[in-house]
Design a protein around this motif. Structure first.
Motif, PDB file in Angstrom:
ATOM      1  N   VAL A 155       0.828  -1.156   0.159  1.00 52.86           N
ATOM      2  CA  VAL A 155       0.080   0.067   0.072  1.00 52.86           C
ATOM      3  C   VAL A 155       0.965   1.243  -0.004  1.00 52.86           C
ATOM      4  O   VAL A 155       0.445   2.110  -0.585  1.00 52.86           O
ATOM      5  N   GLU A 156       1.804   1.202   0.637  1.00 56.56           N
ATOM      6  CA  GLU A 156       3.006   2.213   0.550  1.00 56.56           C
ATOM      7  C   GLU A 156       3.178   2.899  -0.975  1.00 56.56           C
ATOM      8  O   GLU A 156       3.430   4.025  -1.295  1.00 56.56           O
ATOM      9  N   SER A 158       5.739   3.423  -2.930  1.00 57.86           N
ATOM     10  CA  SER A 158       6.784   4.262  -3.167  1.00 57.86           C
ATOM     11  C   SER A 158       7.847   4.070  -4.261  1.00 57.86           C
ATOM     12  O   SER A 158       8.222   4.998  -5.142  1.00 57.86           O
ATOM     13  N   GLU A 161       6.602   4.819  -7.966  1.00 62.67           N
ATOM     14  CA  GLU A 161       6.390   6.382  -7.759  1.00 62.67           C
ATOM     15  C   GLU A 161       7.793   6.805  -7.928  1.00 62.67           C
ATOM     16  O   GLU A 161       8.063   8.016  -8.765  1.00 62.67           O
ATOM     17  N   THR A 167       1.410   5.630  -8.492  1.00 58.66           N
ATOM     18  CA  THR A 167       0.941   4.405  -7.780  1.00 58.66           C
ATOM     19  C   THR A 167       0.371   5.163  -6.348  1.00 58.66           C
ATOM     20  O   THR A 167      -0.140   4.309  -5.715  1.00 58.66           O
ATOM     21  N   LYS A 168       0.683   6.324  -6.234  1.00 56.59           N
ATOM     22  CA  LYS A 168      -0.141   6.908  -4.969  1.00 56.59           C
ATOM     23  C   LYS A 168      -1.332   6.848  -5.183  1.00 56.59           C
ATOM     24  O   LYS A 168      -1.951   7.138  -6.086  1.00 56.59           O
ATOM     25  N   LYS A 169      -2.237   6.507  -4.022  1.00 48.60           N
ATOM     26  CA  LYS A 169      -3.683   6.411  -3.786  1.00 48.60           C
ATOM     27  C   LYS A 169      -4.470   7.698  -3.406  1.00 48.60           C
ATOM     28  O   LYS A 169      -3.759   8.500  -2.577  1.00 48.60           O
ATOM     29  N   ASN A 170      -5.554   7.839  -3.824  1.00 51.31           N
ATOM     30  CA  ASN A 170      -6.605   8.947  -3.419  1.00 51.31           C
ATOM     31  C   ASN A 170      -7.168   8.243  -2.006  1.00 51.31           C
ATOM     32  O   ASN A 170      -7.410   7.122  -2.049  1.00 51.31           O
ATOM     33  N   PRO A 171      -7.046   9.176  -0.943  1.00 48.82           N
ATOM     34  CA  PRO A 171      -7.613   8.766   0.244  1.00 48.82           C
ATOM     35  C   PRO A 171      -8.510   8.286   0.189  1.00 48.82           C
ATOM     36  O   PRO A 171      -9.237   7.070   0.998  1.00 48.82           O
TER      37      PRO A 171
ATOM     38  N   GLY B  27       1.077   5.519   1.547  1.00 48.54           N
ATOM     39  CA  GLY B  27       0.315   5.416   0.462  1.00 48.54           C
ATOM     40  C   GLY B  27      -0.550   6.568  -0.190  1.00 48.54           C
ATOM     41  O   GLY B  27      -0.747   6.358  -1.538  1.00 48.54           O
ATOM     42  N   VAL B  28      -0.802   7.496   0.565  1.00 50.45           N
ATOM     43  CA  VAL B  28      -1.498   8.601   0.059  1.00 50.45           C
ATOM     44  C   VAL B  28      -0.575   9.774  -0.182  1.00 50.45           C
ATOM     45  O   VAL B  28      -1.271  10.878  -0.470  1.00 50.45           O
ATOM     46  N   ARG B  30       1.715  12.038  -1.758  1.00 49.22           N
ATOM     47  CA  ARG B  30       1.959  12.267  -3.199  1.00 49.22           C
ATOM     48  C   ARG B  30       3.330  13.124  -3.159  1.00 49.22           C
ATOM     49  O   ARG B  30       4.055  12.930  -4.228  1.00 49.22           O
ATOM     50  N   VAL B  57      -6.726   8.657   5.941  1.00 47.78           N
ATOM     51  CA  VAL B  57      -6.484   7.230   6.100  1.00 47.78           C
ATOM     52  C   VAL B  57      -6.226   6.561   7.197  1.00 47.78           C
ATOM     53  O   VAL B  57      -6.336   5.433   7.255  1.00 47.78           O
TER      54      VAL B  57
END
Lengths: 389, 65
Positions: A155-156, A158, A161, A167-171, B27-28, B30, B57
């Motif tokens: 999930v990280e 990094s 990216e 690959t970073k996700k929307n909250p 993970g969030v 940016r 999150v």
């Protein structure tokens, strides 16, 4: 660490199920492979409800060292307490993830994978032919050459990216989860999972996964008013449980974020592939990702080894990985994403109406068939399900 | 010129006593400002733009301004 002083065909980052499967198939098919794990212990910290599918499909024995329980199905429980039994298509196991993950890493090492633990990737530099992977281990920096990097860093997300992929996700695409592993719980059935929906866990659900001597009691929420831990503590006292967790006490606490927004758009570029949670290889509906991670990891490892044999590491060559995983899983992932979006919009009355519209047990979760039944009984719910039928 | 004084910090902070080190916040981010190193979440103040996405999150309400 001597593993970090060599050059490799394939460097896999992250020793979860995706990374261990990818490195297994890369090594097995002849590629010189390094698996990098930033923690000092593979499998820790656990951030999972620990349900896995039938492992026989992967040629992996259901080893008693990690299998804690066999699961034959589940109960879907509406806010009004109505229970719907689901059997078939949902069977699998509850495992001890920290042992399972290590088992998969050992399996990979046995076919030739080198493993570097307590080793953290802090940079990726493209050197024209591949990547210089900058790895920190015990305060020392190493530069490891790789023809292909497989980012399986969870999930990280990094590593890919760093290489320029998004690959970073929307909250709002992260399901925020908290879980107690408890002893002395009374279960409806020791081989059935329990799922609770509604205000107990906004935009997610509560799970009780029987694990032999213990049970994983957890939940996931998305963009909620309160935090996952607050909903979890409240749920333990919820009357819907009829006191079944009153005497339960925890032996472990777990938390985590499940990236349930569907797969990322691009999972390959020159000399790089992304797999597992980092790639969004997780069912947006259930949050289950072990099967997808293991399968997509296997494909990535095979394709990496093929490209090593051809000595060709362009995006075009690695695209075979993206094509293969998409062909097998993309449709289902997008279907689950659609179902999740519907489920998130339903209030408790609507969830109850759906549960009441279902008579008897379900053989599998074919939502299309269920939707037809529901609309016959409660036509007002058509607005949610019209896209499904 | 007291109004130049900061009343709040302009980067996110981690309550380490509360943290379950799950990495959801990483993970969030940016701006690649957050990293999980073993059992510790580390925020790079130079990179943190204070967007607070990480706080959304977090399962335990560990991240605060």
């Amino acid at each position: 660490m001597r593993e970090l002083t060599y050059s490799y065909d394939v460097v896999v980052v992250g020793a979860g199920p995706a990374g261990s499967m990818a490195s297994y198939y890369a090594s097995k098919n002849g590629a010189k492979t390094l698996l990098v794990e930033k923690s000092q212990e593979i499998g820790e910290p656990v951030r999972c409800a620990e349900a896995v599918p039938r492992l026989e499909n992967f040629g992996i024995a259901t080893d008693s060292s990690f299998v804690r329980n066999y699961i034959k199905g589940g109960y879907l429980i509406a806010p009004n307490g109505k229970r719907i039994v689901v059997k078939g298509g949902t069977d699998g196991y509850i495992v001890e993830r920290k042992i399972f993950d290590k088992y998969l890493a050992i399996r990979s090492a046995r076919v030739g994978t080198n493993i570097a633990v307590k080793s953290r990737v802090i940079g990726l530099d493209h050197n024209g032919e591949g990547y210089d992977v900058i790895i920190k281990h015990l305060d020392e920096e190493y530069v490891v050459k790789a023809k292909v990097v497989i980012a399986a860093d969870g999930v990280e997300s990094s590593v890919a990216e760093m290489a320029g992929l998004k690959t970073k996700k929307n909250p709002k695409e992260i399901c925020s989860c908290a879980e107690y592993e408890m002893v002395n719980a009374k279960l409806l059935d020791k081989n059935m999972m329990e799922f609770y929906f509604g205000d107990v866990s906004p935009k997610g659900y509560v799970w009780l996964f029987p694990k032999g001597d213990t049970v994983n009691v957890g939940l996931g929420v998305i963009d909620s008013k309160k935090k996952a831990i607050d909903y979890l503590n409240e749920f333990l006292e919820n009357p819907i449980l009829e006191g079944r967790l009153d005497k339960a006490t925890p032996v472990e606490f777990k938390c985590g974020g499940a990236p349930v927004g569907g797969p990322i758009k691009k999972t390959v570029k020159d000399n790089l592939m992304v797999v597992g949670d980092a790639a969004g290889h997780i069912s947006p509906l259930t949050g289950g990702g072990i099967y997808l991670s293991m399968d997509c990891g296997s494909i990535a490892g095979e394709v990496a080894a093929e490209c090593v044999k051809k000595n060709e590491f362009s995006e075009e060559c690695l695209m075979k990985y993206e094509n293969r995983w998409k062909e097998k899983h993309y449709k289902n992932l997008m279907k689950d994403l659609k179902y999740k979006n519907i489920l998130q919009k339903l209030n408790e009355d609507e969830l109850n109406a759906i549960a009441d519209a279902i008579d008897g047990d379900l053989e599998d979760i074919d939502l299309k068939k269920i939707a037809v039944k529901i609309i016959k009984k409660s036509p007002s719910l058509l607005k949610y399900f019209k896209d499904l039928i | 010129m007291y109004y130049f004084q900061k009343v709040q910090s302009d980067t996110m902070k981690v309550n380490h006593e509360k943290c379950g080190y799950c990495g959801a916040c990483v993970g969030v981010c940016r701006n690649m400002a957050i990293e999980l190193v073993e059992n510790t979440i580390i925020i790079d103040d130079e990179k943190c733009k204070n967007c607070k996405l990480c706080a959304i999150v977090c399962p335990l309400n560990v991240l605060e301004e």
